[in-house]
Enzyme design. Structure first.
Site, short mmCIF file in Angstrom:
data_model
loop_
_atom_site.label_atom_id
_atom_site.label_comp_id
_atom_site.label_asym_id
_atom_site.label_seq_id
_atom_site.Cartn_x
_atom_site.Cartn_y
_atom_site.Cartn_z
N ARG A 176 0.84 -1.19 0.00
CA ARG A 176 0.00 0.00 0.00
C ARG A 176 0.88 1.25 0.00
O ARG A 176 1.57 1.53 0.98
CB ARG A 176 -0.93 0.03 1.22
CG ARG A 176 -1.75 1.32 1.28
CD ARG A 176 -2.97 1.24 2.17
NE ARG A 176 -2.67 1.16 3.59
CZ ARG A 176 -3.59 1.28 4.56
NH1 ARG A 176 -4.87 1.46 4.24
NH2 ARG A 176 -3.24 1.17 5.83
N ASP A 456 -3.47 3.12 14.39
CA ASP A 456 -2.67 3.67 13.30
C ASP A 456 -3.22 5.05 12.96
O ASP A 456 -4.05 5.60 13.70
CB ASP A 456 -2.64 2.73 12.10
CG ASP A 456 -4.00 2.55 11.44
OD1 ASP A 456 -4.98 3.23 11.82
OD2 ASP A 456 -4.10 1.72 10.51
#
Length: 546
Positions: A176, A456
Site C-alpha cells: 500500500r 494507526d
C-alpha cells in the site's frame, strides 16, 4: 542486500536533470540508482499535473459540502452503474484472501507477516508507517530482499534470528503506497516534492515488478484514500505507464481499492470500472471511512457522530456501506474484503483477553455471513481465529456467488446519523489516543498499541476529527454539545484533558515517543483550536519529521 537494480531502456542520465535527493539513509544508493530516479522523475512529470487537478477537485467538492450540499450518486455515470460488465479475471494467487494481515514495512514485521499463516500481507507505507526517510528506505530494502528471498533479521541482543519460510508457504504480498494527497519531501523533481504515492509504488515496482511477475505474484497493490473514479483512472494511467516502461503485459499490476472515504462509497461501480482491467476487489476500510464521514460532513450540525466506541459496524449507515460494497463487488466478479480487527492479545488478564477475542469472533462472523470474501487482522494471534470463522462459513475460496441482490441502498442510508452519546471517558480517550499516537508517529513509529488496540493513523484521525467536530459544534450558532453527564463540551474540558495527560501517562511503562509528548500536545491543541478542520493529521505532522 541482494542487488535489486533493474535495467530500463533509457539512459540513466536521461531525466536526471532537475532531480534532487535530500534524504540520507544507509543503503539508499542501492535503491535510488540513476535509472530508478529517472524512472520516478518521468512518472512525476507525466502525472503531477493530473494529481494536482484531482486535489483541486477535492477542495471544490468539500467547499460545496461545507456550504450545505450532501454527497450523492452521480447522474453522469448512471450508465456505468446500470450496465452489465465485469472486471478482468482474478489471478490465481488472489482467489483466496480469507485472512489478510497488515502492518508496517520494517524487516522484522515483513518476515513475521509473510510467515504468519495469513493468506495475504499488506505491507503498509501509509497509515501504519511514520514516513521518516530511514523508515521508507529500510522498508523498500526489506521488501526487495523479501522478493529476492534473502531477507533476515537478527534481534539486537542476538537472541533470535528471523528468516523467511519457503516462498510457497509465505503470505501473498500486497503493497500500500501513500495517498494522492501526500508528498515525499526528500526527493525533489524540478524543485517540487515527488508525489508520495508515486515514490512508494513506483520504486517498489521498478525494483520488484518483473521478479514478482515471473513468480506469478503480480505485483499487487492496495490503493488508499480515493474519492472518485477520476482518481482511480489516474492510478490506472500510472500503472499502465509502469507496465509499458518495464516491459510487462497490460494488466499485470493488480490492485485492490480501499473504499475509505464517504464520496467513494457513492462511486464504487465507477471506481471498479475505471480500473476494470486490473482491479481485483474493494476493501471496507472502516476506520478511515468513519473519519471521512466526520470530515466530509463537518459543517452539518445534524451529522455529529457519537464517541468512537459506539460507532460500530452494526450502525445502520455502516451496515449500508458494507453491504453495498459486497453487492457491487460480487456483481462485477470482484472480491469484497472486510475490515480490520485492531485488537491485540491482553497479557495478564485472561478474562479480558477472552472478552476481546469474543468481540473479534462476532465481528468476523458478521462479515462472513453478510458475504465478505475475506477480512483483515492487525496481530498474528488473531489469524487462527479469523481463519476458523471463515473456514466454517466459507468453504470455497470466496463467495462471489452471494449476489446480495436483496441489498438496496439509497443516499439517505449512507448518510443516516447514528444515535449515541459522548461520555467523559470517551472524550478523554480521544485526547489520549491522539497525543500518544502523534508522539509515537513523530518519533518514527506509525503503528502503536494503546489500551490493547493497534492504533494507526486512521484511528487517530477519528479521535482528532471528533474532538474538532464536538468542540466547534456551536460555531454556527447551535448550543454547545454536552457529555452524557451534562458537562459542556468546550475548550475548558479539552484543556483539562490535555493538562492531565502527562501525569496520567507518567506512572506507566515508558510509552512510545515519550520524548515527543510535548510536541504532540502542542500540535493537537493547534489543530483542534483551528477554525477549519485540517484535511489530514499527517500533513502538518509531516513538517515536523526528519
Amino acid at each position: 542486500m541482494a542487488a535489486v537494480a533493474v535495467a530500463v531502456d533509457t539512459a540513466a542520465a536521461d531525466g536526471m536533470d532537475g532531480v534532487e535527493v535530500r534524504g540520507r539513509s544507509p543503503g539508499q544508493e542501492v535503491l535510488l540508482t540513476p535509472a530508478a530516479l529517472a524512472f520516478l522523475a518521468d512518472l512525476q512529470r507525466r502525472f503531477e499535473p493530473a494529481r494536482q487537478q484531482r486535489l483541486a477537485d477535492r477542495r471544490r467538492r468539500q467547499a460545496a459540502f461545507d456550504a450545505g450540499a450532501l454527497p450523492d450518486f452521480r447522474t453522469d455515470t448512471a450508465d456505468i452503474r446500470a450496465a452489465d460488465w465485469q472486471v478482468a479475471p482474478l489471478p490465481a494467487a488472489l482467489l483466496d484472501r480469507r485472512v489478510e494481515i497488515t502492518g508496517p514495512t520494517d524487516p522484522k514485521m515483513v518476515i513475521n507477516a509473510l510467515n504468519s499463516g495469513a493468506s495475504c500481507y499488506m505491507a503498509d507505507f501509509e497509515d501504519s508507517t511514520s514516513p521518516t526517510w530511514d523508515n521508507l528506505v529500510a522498508g523498500q530494502r526489506a521488501l526487495a530482499q523479501a522478493v529476492a528471498g534473502t531477507l533476515d533479521w537478527m534481534a539486537p541482543d542476538g537472541s533470535k534470528h528471523y528468516v523467511l519460510k519457503p516462498f510457497a508457504q509465505q503470505a501473498v504480498l500486497l503493497v500500500r503506497p501513500r495517498g494522492w494527497h501526500l508528498v515525499e519531501k526528500h526527493v525533489l523533481v524540478d524543485g517540487r516534492p515527488l508525489a508520495a504515492g508515486l515514490f512508494d509504488l513506483g520504486l517498489f515496482a521498478f525494483h520488484n515488478a518483473r521478479a514478482l511477475a515471473a513468480k506469478d505474484r503480480g505485483p499487487y497493490f492496495y490503493l488508499p484514500k480515493l474519492q472518485t473514479m477520476e482518481e482511480a483512472a489516474l492510478w490506472d494511467a500510472v500503472l499502465a505507464q509502469i507496465e509499458a516502461v518495464l516491459g510487462l503485459a497490460h494488466g499485470q499490476l493488480k490492485v485492490t481499492v480501499l473504499i475509505e472515504t464517504l464520496p467513494a462509497a457513492f462511486e464504487m461501480d465507477e471506481i471498479l470500472h475505471a480500473l476494470k482491467d486490473r482491479i481485483v476487489g474493494l476493501n471496507c476500510g472502516r476506520w478511515d471511512y468513519i473519519f471521512s464521514c466526520i470530515k466530509t460532513l463537518r459543517a452539518h450540525p445534524d451529522k455529529v457522530l457519537p464517541e468512537r466506541g459506539q460507532v460500530t459496524m452494526t450502525q445502520p449507515f455502516l451496515k449500508a456501506y458494507a453491504e453495498l460494497l459486497i453487492r457491487t463487488c460480487h456483481r462485477r466478479r470482484a472480491h469484497a474484503m472486510g475490515g480490520m480487527a485492531a485488537q491485540i492479545p491482553i497479557a495478564g488478564d485472561a478474562a479480558a483477553n477472552d472478552a476481546a477475542l469474543q468481540r473479534v469472533r462476532e465481528d468476523k462472523l458478521r462479515e462472513v455471513r453478510v458475504g465478505f470474501d475475506g477480512t483483515w487482522v492487525a496481530h498474528p494471534a488473531l489469524i487462527p481465529l479469523a481463519r476458523a470463522v471463515f473456514d466454517a462459513d466459507m468453504p470455497g475460496p470466496h463467495q462471489q456467488h452471494v449476489a446480495r441482490s436483496d441489498v438496496q441502498v439509497a443516499r439517505a442510508d449512507l448518510l443516516r446519523t447514528p444515535h449515541g452519546s459522548i461520555t467523559r471517558a470517551g472524550f478523554d480517550n480521544n485526547v489520549e489516543v491522539c497525543v500518544r499516537y502523534l508522539a509515537a508517529w513523530l518519533d518514527g513509529n506509525g503503528c502503536v498499541p494503546i489500551h490493547w488496540l493497534m492504533e494507526d493513523a486512521a484511528t487517530a484521525e477519528i479521535a482528532r476529527a471528533q474532538l474538532w467536530q464536538w468542540l466547534h459544534f456551536g460555531d454556527r450558532g447551535a448550543a454547545p454539545l454536552q457529555l452524557d453527564d451534562g458537562t459542556p463540551i468546550d475548550f475548558v474540558l479539552f484543556e483539562r484533558a490535555l493538562i492531565g495527560l502527562p501525569g496520567k501517562l507518567g506512572g506507566r511503562v515508558r510509552v512510545p515517543g515519550a520524548d515527543k509528548l510535548d510536541a504532540a500536545i502542542a500540535l493537537l491543541e493547534r489543530l483542534t483550536r483551528s477554525a477549519t478542520l485540517e484535511e489530514f493529521l499527517t500533513l502538518p505532522a509531516y513538517d515536523l519529521l526528519d
